[in-house]
Design a protein around this motif. Structure first.
Motif, PDB file in Angstrom:
ATOM      1  N   MET A  53       0.828  -1.208   0.000  1.00  0.00           N
ATOM      2  CA  MET A  53       0.000   0.000   0.000  1.00  0.00           C
ATOM      3  C   MET A  53       0.861   1.256   0.000  1.00  0.00           C
ATOM      4  SD  MET A  53      -2.667   1.388   2.864  1.00  0.00           S
ATOM      5  CE  MET A  53      -4.079   0.398   2.453  1.00  0.00           C
ATOM      6  N   ARG A  54       1.859   1.274   0.876  1.00  0.00           N
ATOM      7  CA  ARG A  54       2.706   2.462   0.953  1.00  0.00           C
ATOM      8  C   ARG A  54       3.524   2.636  -0.319  1.00  0.00           C
ATOM      9  NH1 ARG A  54       0.860   5.439   3.497  1.00  0.00           N
ATOM     10  NH2 ARG A  54       1.333   4.918   5.638  1.00  0.00           N
ATOM     11  N   LEU A  55       4.020   1.548  -0.903  1.00  0.00           N
ATOM     12  CA  LEU A  55       4.735   1.661  -2.174  1.00  0.00           C
ATOM     13  C   LEU A  55       3.831   2.225  -3.257  1.00  0.00           C
ATOM     14  CD1 LEU A  55       6.801  -1.658  -2.166  1.00  0.00           C
ATOM     15  CD2 LEU A  55       7.733   0.670  -2.103  1.00  0.00           C
ATOM     16  N   MET A  56       2.564   1.816  -3.268  1.00  0.00           N
ATOM     17  CA  MET A  56       1.604   2.359  -4.231  1.00  0.00           C
ATOM     18  C   MET A  56       1.458   3.870  -4.027  1.00  0.00           C
ATOM     19  SD  MET A  56      -1.772   3.610  -4.343  1.00  0.00           S
ATOM     20  CE  MET A  56      -2.514   2.950  -2.872  1.00  0.00           C
ATOM     21  N   HIS A  57       1.370   4.294  -2.760  1.00  0.00           N
ATOM     22  CA  HIS A  57       1.273   5.729  -2.475  1.00  0.00           C
ATOM     23  C   HIS A  57       2.485   6.478  -3.033  1.00  0.00           C
ATOM     24  CE1 HIS A  57      -1.337   4.696   1.268  1.00  0.00           C
ATOM     25  NE2 HIS A  57      -2.094   4.872   0.199  1.00  0.00           N
ATOM     26  N   LEU A  58       3.617   5.790  -3.070  1.00  0.00           N
ATOM     27  CA  LEU A  58       4.862   6.411  -3.534  1.00  0.00           C
ATOM     28  C   LEU A  58       5.058   6.289  -5.044  1.00  0.00           C
ATOM     29  CD1 LEU A  58       7.161   5.240  -0.610  1.00  0.00           C
ATOM     30  CD2 LEU A  58       6.040   7.466  -0.902  1.00  0.00           C
ATOM     31  N   GLY A  59       4.053   5.743  -5.730  1.00  0.00           N
ATOM     32  CA  GLY A  59       4.085   5.691  -7.190  1.00  0.00           C
ATOM     33  C   GLY A  59       4.569   4.392  -7.795  1.00  0.00           C
ATOM     34  N   ALA A  60       4.860   3.391  -6.980  1.00  0.00           N
ATOM     35  CA  ALA A  60       5.324   2.100  -7.503  1.00  0.00           C
ATOM     36  C   ALA A  60       4.156   1.319  -8.097  1.00  0.00           C
ATOM     37  CB  ALA A  60       5.980   1.283  -6.394  1.00  0.00           C
ATOM     38  N   PHE A 171       5.574  14.483   0.170  1.00  0.00           N
ATOM     39  CA  PHE A 171       4.321  14.166   0.854  1.00  0.00           C
ATOM     40  C   PHE A 171       3.106  14.441  -0.026  1.00  0.00           C
ATOM     41  CE2 PHE A 171       0.629  15.427   3.324  1.00  0.00           C
ATOM     42  CZ  PHE A 171       0.482  14.357   4.191  1.00  0.00           C
ATOM     43  N   ALA A 172       3.064  15.607  -0.652  1.00  0.00           N
ATOM     44  CA  ALA A 172       1.901  15.990  -1.468  1.00  0.00           C
ATOM     45  C   ALA A 172       1.689  15.022  -2.626  1.00  0.00           C
ATOM     46  CB  ALA A 172       2.069  17.415  -1.993  1.00  0.00           C
ATOM     47  N   MET A 173       2.783  14.548  -3.219  1.00  0.00           N
ATOM     48  CA  MET A 173       2.676  13.588  -4.327  1.00  0.00           C
ATOM     49  C   MET A 173       2.105  12.262  -3.825  1.00  0.00           C
ATOM     50  SD  MET A 173       6.346  14.449  -6.084  1.00  0.00           S
ATOM     51  CE  MET A 173       6.323  13.178  -7.315  1.00  0.00           C
ATOM     52  N   ALA A 174       2.600  11.800  -2.683  1.00  0.00           N
ATOM     53  CA  ALA A 174       2.109  10.544  -2.112  1.00  0.00           C
ATOM     54  C   ALA A 174       0.646  10.680  -1.709  1.00  0.00           C
ATOM     55  CB  ALA A 174       2.959  10.142  -0.913  1.00  0.00           C
ATOM     56  N   PHE A 175       0.292  11.833  -1.181  1.00  0.00           N
ATOM     57  CA  PHE A 175      -1.087  12.046  -0.725  1.00  0.00           C
ATOM     58  C   PHE A 175      -2.076  11.963  -1.895  1.00  0.00           C
ATOM     59  CE2 PHE A 175      -4.699  14.648   0.766  1.00  0.00           C
ATOM     60  CZ  PHE A 175      -5.008  13.926   1.907  1.00  0.00           C
ATOM     61  N   LYS A 176      -1.644  12.370  -3.084  1.00  0.00           N
ATOM     62  CA  LYS A 176      -2.508  12.283  -4.267  1.00  0.00           C
ATOM     63  C   LYS A 176      -2.880  10.841  -4.584  1.00  0.00           C
ATOM     64  CE  LYS A 176      -1.030  16.469  -6.601  1.00  0.00           C
ATOM     65  NZ  LYS A 176      -0.311  17.035  -7.742  1.00  0.00           N
ATOM     66  N   ASN A 177      -2.014   9.887  -4.212  1.00  0.00           N
ATOM     67  CA  ASN A 177      -2.297   8.466  -4.471  1.00  0.00           C
ATOM     68  C   ASN A 177      -3.045   7.800  -3.311  1.00  0.00           C
ATOM     69  OD1 ASN A 177      -1.125   8.383  -7.004  1.00  0.00           O
ATOM     70  ND2 ASN A 177       0.897   7.925  -6.182  1.00  0.00           N
ATOM     71  N   HIS A 178      -3.241   8.524  -2.242  1.00  0.00           N
ATOM     72  CA  HIS A 178      -3.960   7.966  -1.092  1.00  0.00           C
ATOM     73  C   HIS A 178      -5.447   7.867  -1.431  1.00  0.00           C
ATOM     74  CE1 HIS A 178      -5.611   7.646   2.962  1.00  0.00           C
ATOM     75  NE2 HIS A 178      -4.415   7.243   3.336  1.00  0.00           N
ATOM     76  N   SER A 179      -6.099   6.867  -0.876  1.00  0.00           N
ATOM     77  CA  SER A 179      -7.523   6.652  -1.148  1.00  0.00           C
ATOM     78  C   SER A 179      -8.344   7.916  -0.882  1.00  0.00           C
ATOM     79  CB  SER A 179      -8.059   5.522  -0.262  1.00  0.00           C
ATOM     80  OG  SER A 179      -9.445   5.397  -0.443  1.00  0.00           O
ATOM     81  N   ASN A 180      -9.240   8.224  -1.799  1.00  0.00           N
ATOM     82  CA  ASN A 180     -10.140   9.363  -1.611  1.00  0.00           C
ATOM     83  C   ASN A 180     -11.603   8.901  -1.570  1.00  0.00           C
ATOM     84  OD1 ASN A 180     -10.578   8.740  -4.263  1.00  0.00           O
ATOM     85  ND2 ASN A 180      -9.903  10.704  -5.093  1.00  0.00           N
ATOM     86  N   LEU A 181     -11.811   7.620  -1.350  1.00  0.00           N
ATOM     87  CA  LEU A 181     -13.166   7.071  -1.261  1.00  0.00           C
ATOM     88  C   LEU A 181     -13.561   6.730   0.164  1.00  0.00           C
ATOM     89  CD1 LEU A 181     -13.065   4.671  -4.350  1.00  0.00           C
ATOM     90  CD2 LEU A 181     -14.121   6.926  -4.195  1.00  0.00           C
ATOM     91  N   GLU A 182     -12.844   7.269   1.128  1.00  0.00           N
ATOM     92  CA  GLU A 182     -13.151   6.935   2.514  1.00  0.00           C
ATOM     93  C   GLU A 182     -14.028   7.976   3.165  1.00  0.00           C
ATOM     94  OE1 GLU A 182      -8.852   7.964   4.032  1.00  0.00           O
ATOM     95  OE2 GLU A 182      -8.905   5.865   3.467  1.00  0.00           O
TER      96      GLU A 182
END
Length: 182
Positions: A53-60, A171-182
């Motif tokens: 999950m965290r790697l996905m947030h980081l763009g992997a 941080f801002a880049m990773a936050f863009k990949n964080h779930s927004n359906l919660e």
């Protein structure tokens, strides 16, 4: 000493034995691969999923083995396989299968001579206790493999921090990949 302080001491003693350079090198390796796959069972599997999950947030581009949307693995991918004992059959079997397909495999385990470690291209040894409480394992007041799983989580987060630095993910880049359906 309180239980919380005892747990903190246990975690510190285990993590102080891990070379941060190895975690930086692991992050570089992950950066160099097309896709990252992770596998683990039980609580260790949950640590693998949190890592993914965290790697996905980081763009992997990252997948959890066994999920319905996980594609086939290929030779230019990497598998991160976690098992405290290094003997979990499904994890070892998956690492063997990935290796036979030419994939780089990383074992995260307590036992550098385990079947999982013997299959891996590289090993991150976390010298913590497991549910088996073998003689050479670190003592722990905690049940089963809690100490291993806690330390694995911190190791994975450290790899992610290195990965973010190497890829200049703020941080801002990773936050863009964080779930927004919660």
């Amino acid at each position: 000493m309180t239980k919380l302080a005892s747990i903190q001491t246990e975690i510190h003693l285990v993590l102080s034995q891990i070379k941060e350079k190895l975690l930086e090198e692991t992050a570089e390796l992950l950066k160099s691969k097309k896709r990252i796959f992770v596998i683990g069972e039980g609580r260790s599997g949950l640590m693998a999923k949190s890592f993914a999950m965290r790697l996905m947030h980081l763009g992997a581009t990252v997948y959890v083995v066994g999920e319905t949307i996980t594609p086939s693995i290929a030779g230019d991918d990497v598998l991160v396989a976690i098992s405290g004992s290094g003997k979990t059959k499904s994890v070892v079997w998956t690492a063997e299968a990935a290796k036979s397909l030419g994939c780089y495999t990383i074992a995260v385990t307590t036992d550098s001579s385990s079947p999982l470690a013997n299959t891996a291209s590289s090993i991150i040894t976390i010298p913590a206790s497991t549910k088996y409480r073998k003689e050479n394992e670190a003592p722990s007041i905690q049940p089963l493999g809690s100490l291993f799983d806690q330390c694995a989580h911190v190791v994975f987060d450290t790899i992610c921090l290195c990965y973010a630095e190497q890829n200049q993910v703020e941080f801002a880049m990773a936050f863009k990949n964080h779930s927004n359906l919660e």
